[in-house]
Scaffold this motif. Sequence first.
Motif, PDB file in Angstrom:
ATOM      1  N   CYS A  55      -0.281  75.636  92.621  1.00  0.00           N
ATOM      2  CA  CYS A  55      -1.615  75.233  93.081  1.00  0.00           C
ATOM      3  C   CYS A  55      -2.663  75.916  92.215  1.00  0.00           C
ATOM      4  N   GLU A  56      -3.570  75.130  91.656  1.00  0.00           N
ATOM      5  CA  GLU A  56      -4.665  75.669  90.843  1.00  0.00           C
ATOM      6  C   GLU A  56      -5.981  75.458  91.583  1.00  0.00           C
ATOM      7  N   PRO A  57      -6.798  76.493  91.735  1.00  0.00           N
ATOM      8  CA  PRO A  57      -8.099  76.310  92.368  1.00  0.00           C
ATOM      9  C   PRO A  57      -9.101  75.638  91.423  1.00  0.00           C
ATOM     10  N   PHE A  58      -9.873  74.706  91.962  1.00  0.00           N
ATOM     11  CA  PHE A  58     -10.935  74.008  91.238  1.00  0.00           C
ATOM     12  C   PHE A  58     -12.233  74.214  91.998  1.00  0.00           C
ATOM     13  N   TYR A  59     -13.306  74.548  91.278  1.00  0.00           N
ATOM     14  CA  TYR A  59     -14.590  74.793  91.936  1.00  0.00           C
ATOM     15  C   TYR A  59     -15.532  73.603  91.738  1.00  0.00           C
ATOM     16  N   LEU A  60     -16.417  73.392  92.715  1.00  0.00           N
ATOM     17  CA  LEU A  60     -17.415  72.334  92.637  1.00  0.00           C
ATOM     18  C   LEU A  60     -18.457  72.737  91.589  1.00  0.00           C
ATOM     19  N   SER A  61     -18.630  71.892  90.582  1.00  0.00           N
ATOM     20  CA  SER A  61     -19.566  72.183  89.506  1.00  0.00           C
ATOM     21  C   SER A  61     -20.897  71.465  89.713  1.00  0.00           C
ATOM     22  N   HIS A  62     -20.842  70.135  89.847  1.00  0.00           N
ATOM     23  CA  HIS A  62     -22.083  69.381  90.008  1.00  0.00           C
ATOM     24  C   HIS A  62     -21.778  67.981  90.527  1.00  0.00           C
ATOM     25  N   GLU A  63     -22.831  67.259  90.860  1.00  0.00           N
ATOM     26  CA  GLU A  63     -22.689  65.881  91.333  1.00  0.00           C
ATOM     27  C   GLU A  63     -23.527  64.947  90.473  1.00  0.00           C
ATOM     28  N   ASP A  64     -23.091  63.705  90.433  1.00  0.00           N
ATOM     29  CA  ASP A  64     -23.826  62.646  89.724  1.00  0.00           C
ATOM     30  C   ASP A  64     -24.180  61.557  90.713  1.00  0.00           C
ATOM     31  N   LYS A  65     -25.414  61.080  90.623  1.00  0.00           N
ATOM     32  CA  LYS A  65     -25.847  59.942  91.437  1.00  0.00           C
ATOM     33  C   LYS A  65     -26.468  58.928  90.500  1.00  0.00           C
ATOM     34  N   GLY A  66     -26.209  57.655  90.768  1.00  0.00           N
ATOM     35  CA  GLY A  66     -26.794  56.627  89.923  1.00  0.00           C
ATOM     36  C   GLY A  66     -26.535  55.244  90.478  1.00  0.00           C
ATOM     37  N   VAL A  67     -26.851  54.251  89.659  1.00  0.00           N
ATOM     38  CA  VAL A  67     -26.653  52.852  90.023  1.00  0.00           C
ATOM     39  C   VAL A  67     -25.786  52.213  88.951  1.00  0.00           C
ATOM     40  N   HIS A  78     -18.026  66.566  90.483  1.00  0.00           N
ATOM     41  CA  HIS A  78     -17.219  67.123  89.405  1.00  0.00           C
ATOM     42  C   HIS A  78     -16.684  68.500  89.792  1.00  0.00           C
ATOM     43  N   PHE A  79     -15.415  68.724  89.518  1.00  0.00           N
ATOM     44  CA  PHE A  79     -14.753  69.997  89.783  1.00  0.00           C
ATOM     45  C   PHE A  79     -14.074  70.485  88.509  1.00  0.00           C
ATOM     46  N   LEU A  86      -7.415  76.547  81.314  1.00  0.00           N
ATOM     47  CA  LEU A  86      -7.405  75.113  81.625  1.00  0.00           C
ATOM     48  C   LEU A  86      -8.749  74.472  81.306  1.00  0.00           C
ATOM     49  N   ARG A  87      -9.850  75.182  81.643  1.00  0.00           N
ATOM     50  CA  ARG A  87     -11.191  74.642  81.333  1.00  0.00           C
ATOM     51  C   ARG A  87     -11.343  74.434  79.834  1.00  0.00           C
ATOM     52  N   ASN A  88     -10.872  75.396  79.037  1.00  0.00           N
ATOM     53  CA  ASN A  88     -10.982  75.276  77.585  1.00  0.00           C
ATOM     54  C   ASN A  88     -10.147  74.124  77.035  1.00  0.00           C
ATOM     55  N   LYS A  89      -9.147  73.698  77.776  1.00  0.00           N
ATOM     56  CA  LYS A  89      -8.323  72.545  77.367  1.00  0.00           C
ATOM     57  C   LYS A  89      -8.945  71.221  77.816  1.00  0.00           C
ATOM     58  N   GLY A  90     -10.084  71.292  78.503  1.00  0.00           N
ATOM     59  CA  GLY A  90     -10.777  70.080  78.937  1.00  0.00           C
ATOM     60  C   GLY A  90     -10.324  69.527  80.274  1.00  0.00           C
ATOM     61  N   VAL A  91      -9.547  70.302  81.024  1.00  0.00           N
ATOM     62  CA  VAL A  91      -9.081  69.847  82.336  1.00  0.00           C
ATOM     63  C   VAL A  91     -10.252  69.869  83.310  1.00  0.00           C
ATOM     64  N   ARG A  92     -10.401  68.769  84.053  1.00  0.00           N
ATOM     65  CA  ARG A  92     -11.426  68.684  85.090  1.00  0.00           C
ATOM     66  C   ARG A  92     -11.075  67.537  86.017  1.00  0.00           C
ATOM     67  N   VAL A  93     -11.793  67.453  87.125  1.00  0.00           N
ATOM     68  CA  VAL A  93     -11.522  66.427  88.139  1.00  0.00           C
ATOM     69  C   VAL A  93     -12.849  65.803  88.563  1.00  0.00           C
ATOM     70  N   LEU A  94     -12.811  64.504  88.783  1.00  0.00           N
ATOM     71  CA  LEU A  94     -13.967  63.762  89.303  1.00  0.00           C
ATOM     72  C   LEU A  94     -13.519  63.017  90.555  1.00  0.00           C
ATOM     73  N   ILE A  95     -14.236  63.235  91.652  1.00  0.00           N
ATOM     74  CA  ILE A  95     -13.997  62.471  92.877  1.00  0.00           C
ATOM     75  C   ILE A  95     -15.173  61.529  93.070  1.00  0.00           C
ATOM     76  N   ILE A  96     -14.855  60.253  93.176  1.00  0.00           N
ATOM     77  CA  ILE A  96     -15.879  59.208  93.284  1.00  0.00           C
ATOM     78  C   ILE A  96     -15.965  58.745  94.735  1.00  0.00           C
ATOM     79  N   ASN A  97     -17.180  58.660  95.255  1.00  0.00           N
ATOM     80  CA  ASN A  97     -17.392  58.109  96.591  1.00  0.00           C
ATOM     81  C   ASN A  97     -17.310  56.597  96.492  1.00  0.00           C
ATOM     82  N   ASP A  98     -16.385  56.019  97.211  1.00  0.00           N
ATOM     83  CA  ASP A  98     -16.212  54.556  97.161  1.00  0.00           C
ATOM     84  C   ASP A  98     -16.691  53.879  98.424  1.00  0.00           C
TER      85      ASP A  98
END
Length: 98
Positions: A55-67, A78-79, A86-98
Motif C-alpha cells: 500500500c502506497e499513500p497518496f496525498y491530495l494535491s489539487h483539483e481541476d474544475k472546467g467545462v 489530483h493525488f 515514485l513522484r520523480n517517476k511521474g506516478v500520480r492519480v486522477l479521480i474524475i467526478n462522473d
Amino acid sequence: MATIGPVHSASRFTWKKGVGVAEASDLRGTPLFGRLFDDACDLGFRLLNPSTGRCEPFYLSHEDKGVGASGEDIYGIHFYPVDITLRNKGVRVLIIND
C-alpha cells in the motif's frame, strides 16, 4: 506516524505511463479520501498494488474544475504519492467526478 487513510485497489484505475485515472463511481463503497496520517491533517488515500500487496499513500494535491467540449461540467482531484521516488517517476492519480 501511521497511515490511516482509505484504501483503493490500483486495479480500479486505468493506467498509462504511470498515471492512474478512475471515475469516482468506480471507487464506491470506500470514501474517496480521508485523513492520511494519524498525527497530521493531510488528506489522501492508500493505493493497494494487488500483485504485491503493498500500500502506497497518496496525498491530495489539487483539483481541476472546467467545462468539457460538449458543455458538461468536469471536475477532477489530483493525488501524488508521498514517496518522492515514485513522484520523480511521474506516478500520480486522477479521480474524475462522473
